[in-house]
Design an enzyme around this catalytic site. Structure first.
Site, short mmCIF file in Angstrom:
data_model
loop_
_atom_site.label_atom_id
_atom_site.label_comp_id
_atom_site.label_asym_id
_atom_site.label_seq_id
_atom_site.Cartn_x
_atom_site.Cartn_y
_atom_site.Cartn_z
N ARG A 186 0.76 -1.09 -0.02
CA ARG A 186 -0.07 -0.02 0.01
C ARG A 186 0.96 1.15 0.08
NH1 ARG A 186 -3.61 -2.67 -1.78
NH2 ARG A 186 -5.64 -2.88 -0.88
N GLU A 215 -3.81 7.66 -4.54
CA GLU A 215 -4.31 7.05 -5.60
C GLU A 215 -5.67 7.65 -6.30
OE1 GLU A 215 -4.15 2.84 -5.80
OE2 GLU A 215 -1.91 2.74 -4.92
N HIS A 233 -1.40 0.68 -10.13
CA HIS A 233 -1.98 -0.26 -9.19
C HIS A 233 -2.65 -1.52 -10.15
CE1 HIS A 233 -4.04 -0.78 -5.05
NE2 HIS A 233 -4.06 -1.82 -5.48
P1 NAP Z 1 -1.23 -11.47 4.56
O1 NAP Z 1 -1.26 -12.79 4.00
O2 NAP Z 1 -2.33 -10.96 5.78
O3 NAP Z 1 0.22 -10.91 4.94
C1 NAP Z 1 0.53 -9.99 5.42
C2 NAP Z 1 1.65 -10.00 6.21
O4 NAP Z 1 2.28 -8.56 6.72
C3 NAP Z 1 1.82 -10.82 7.49
O5 NAP Z 1 2.51 -11.65 7.48
C4 NAP Z 1 1.77 -10.03 8.56
O6 NAP Z 1 2.51 -10.71 9.53
C5 NAP Z 1 2.60 -8.72 8.04
N1 NAP Z 1 2.44 -7.68 8.92
C6 NAP Z 1 1.12 -7.20 8.98
N2 NAP Z 1 1.41 -5.77 9.74
C7 NAP Z 1 2.62 -5.86 10.07
C8 NAP Z 1 3.51 -4.73 10.69
N3 NAP Z 1 2.75 -3.66 11.31
N4 NAP Z 1 4.46 -4.85 10.62
C9 NAP Z 1 5.08 -6.00 10.16
N5 NAP Z 1 4.67 -6.98 9.26
C10 NAP Z 1 3.23 -6.64 9.35
O7 NAP Z 1 -1.38 -10.38 3.29
P2 NAP Z 1 -1.35 -10.79 1.58
O8 NAP Z 1 -2.78 -11.43 1.17
O9 NAP Z 1 -0.18 -11.32 1.46
O10 NAP Z 1 -1.50 -9.20 1.25
C11 NAP Z 1 -0.56 -8.45 1.64
C12 NAP Z 1 -1.12 -6.80 1.12
O11 NAP Z 1 -0.81 -6.65 -0.17
C13 NAP Z 1 -2.54 -6.53 1.22
O12 NAP Z 1 -2.93 -6.22 2.61
C14 NAP Z 1 -2.80 -5.47 0.27
O13 NAP Z 1 -2.58 -4.29 0.82
C15 NAP Z 1 -1.31 -5.75 -0.83
N6 NAP Z 1 -2.08 -6.11 -2.06
C16 NAP Z 1 -1.78 -5.23 -3.38
C17 NAP Z 1 -2.08 -5.59 -4.29
C18 NAP Z 1 -1.84 -4.92 -5.49
O14 NAP Z 1 -2.54 -4.74 -6.50
N7 NAP Z 1 -0.66 -3.91 -5.55
C19 NAP Z 1 -2.94 -6.82 -4.75
C20 NAP Z 1 -3.17 -7.34 -3.60
C21 NAP Z 1 -2.55 -6.94 -2.27
P3 NAP Z 1 2.50 -10.35 11.33
O15 NAP Z 1 0.77 -10.39 11.44
O16 NAP Z 1 3.15 -11.38 12.00
O17 NAP Z 1 2.98 -8.86 11.22
C1 8YV Z 2 -7.22 -4.26 -5.83
C2 8YV Z 2 -5.56 -4.68 -4.17
O1 8YV Z 2 -8.05 -4.40 -4.54
O2 8YV Z 2 -6.17 -7.06 -3.50
C3 8YV Z 2 -5.68 -5.80 -3.18
O3 8YV Z 2 -5.70 -5.58 -2.04
O4 8YV Z 2 -4.77 -3.84 -3.91
C4 8YV Z 2 -5.90 -5.01 -5.61
O5 8YV Z 2 -6.00 -6.38 -5.82
C5 8YV Z 2 -8.03 -4.63 -6.95
O6 8YV Z 2 -7.15 -3.94 -7.94
C6 8YV Z 2 -9.31 -4.04 -6.88
O7 8YV Z 2 -9.38 -2.60 -6.69
#
Ligand code: NAP
Ligand code: 8YV
Length: 267
Positions: A186, A215, A233
């Site tokens: 993010r 964004e 994004h």
């Molecule tokens: P996830 O499986 O919940 O992984 C998040 C990791 O972050 C966990 O291992 C957690 O471990 C760690 N974490 C959380 N808060 C923290 C903190 N304050 N300090 C250090 N580590 C921390 O989530 P995911 O499915 O991998 O997704 C991760 C993120 O990717 C989403 O929340 C979203 O913002 C982003 N994302 C972006 C896109 C895109 O299109 N760019 C798409 C999908 C997701 P601990 O709980 O042990 O800290």
């Molecule tokens: C967007 C994402 O949500 O899954 C997330 O956390 O950041 C992306 O997959 C998706 O582009 C819909 O806006």
């Protein structure tokens, strides 16, 4: 209205109070930082997201950003399209991918998918989470400590108050002049103005960004920098992956209304 399906729209107490019949908020995405989950829980409203089905897509995007940033591939393409190749060769990239030391900030579902890819690319992998995991990667109890130990930082923590500006000037400086930052988590996690300064002054080598603080507005200072690779994004943005996310939104709604049980409720 009994259910809300949302794509990143802010959902807080005021909106929930205007929808007293709502039972479930089904969000299209895995990150749910725009939803006030505590306010929803206090009103007995279930919140669901779309974990798992986008891991490979987002991890691939992170690797693409990393390769583009390290090997200056966006810049090379702009060079070719500008017709400059007939007059001169594109300069060698000052750095390379193999042998890099990767630190993953947020080794969750997507972070682990990035770690597996990075190993295949010949990188060593460490991570910083709040909690140590049973994985074959080095755990760093502090982000600053990890940044000092690596030259490549991939951000995959969720957004929100707890992670706001975790990546600041000190973390960027610790990465060093060969340092590369990739943010697919993010925009709020990275202090964007500190990043602009670091890129401009060569405190780090390059950055690859898919997410931003404001964004869809991208800071003009970032747009001017040749050592920043900037995507709008699109981490999960393929038709197959978005279909899978949409399917999970619908499956959650159906499961809730037919069986009284959501499939992927957020914690
Ligand atoms: P996830 O499986 O919940 O992984 C998040 C990791 O972050 C966990 O291992 C957690 O471990 C760690 N974490 C959380 N808060 C923290 C903190 N304050 N300090 C250090 N580590 C921390 O989530 P995911 O499915 O991998 O997704 C991760 C993120 O990717 C989403 O929340 C979203 O913002 C982003 N994302 C972006 C896109 C895109 O299109 N760019 C798409 C999908 C997701 P601990 O709980 O042990 O800290
Ligand atoms: C967007 C994402 O949500 O899954 C997330 O956390 O950041 C992306 O997959 C998706 O582009 C819909 O806006």
């Amino acid at each position: 209205m009994l259910g809300v399906a949302t794509v990143g729209a802010p959902i807080g107490p005021a909106l929930l109070d205007r929808l007293p019949g709502v039972q479930i908020v089904a969000s299209f995405g895995v990150g749910y930082d725009t939803i006030d989950v505590a306010a929803a829980a206090a009103r007995g409203v279930v919140v669901t997201n779309t974990p798992g089905v986008l891991d490979d897509e987002v991890a691939d995007t992170a690797m693409a950003l990393l390769l583009m940033a390290v090997r200056e591939l966006g810049r090379a393409e702009r060079f070719l399209r500008a017709g400059r190749w007939v007059q001169e060769s594109f300069p060698l990239s000052p750095s390379t991918l193999a042998g890099r030391r990767l630190g993953v900030l947020g080794l969750g579902r997507i972070g682990e998918a990035v770690a597996r890819r990075a190993e295949a690319f010949g990188m060593t992998v460490g991570y910083h989470n709040r909690n140590r995991k049973d994985v074959p990667y080095r755990y760093h109890p502090t982000l600053l400590g990890m940044a000092a130990d690596v030259d490549t930082l991939v951000v995959l923590v969720p957004g929100g108050a707890a992670t706001h500006h975790l990546v600041d000037a000190a973390v960027l400086a610790a990465l060093g002049p060969d340092g590369v930052l990739v943010n697919v988590g993010r925009g709020s996690v990275v202090d964007e103005s500190a990043l602009v300064t670091a890129l401009r002054e060569g405190t780090i080598l390059a950055a690859g960004l898919d997410v931003y603080e404001d964004e869809p507005h991208v800071a003009a200072e970032l747009l001017e920098l040749d050592n920043a690779v900037l995507l709008p994004h699109v981490g999960s943005g393929s038709e197959p992956t978005r279909r899978a996310m949409g399917r999970l939104v619908v499956d959650n709604l159906e499961s809730w209304f037919e069986k009284g049980r959501a499939l992927t409720p957020v914690p």
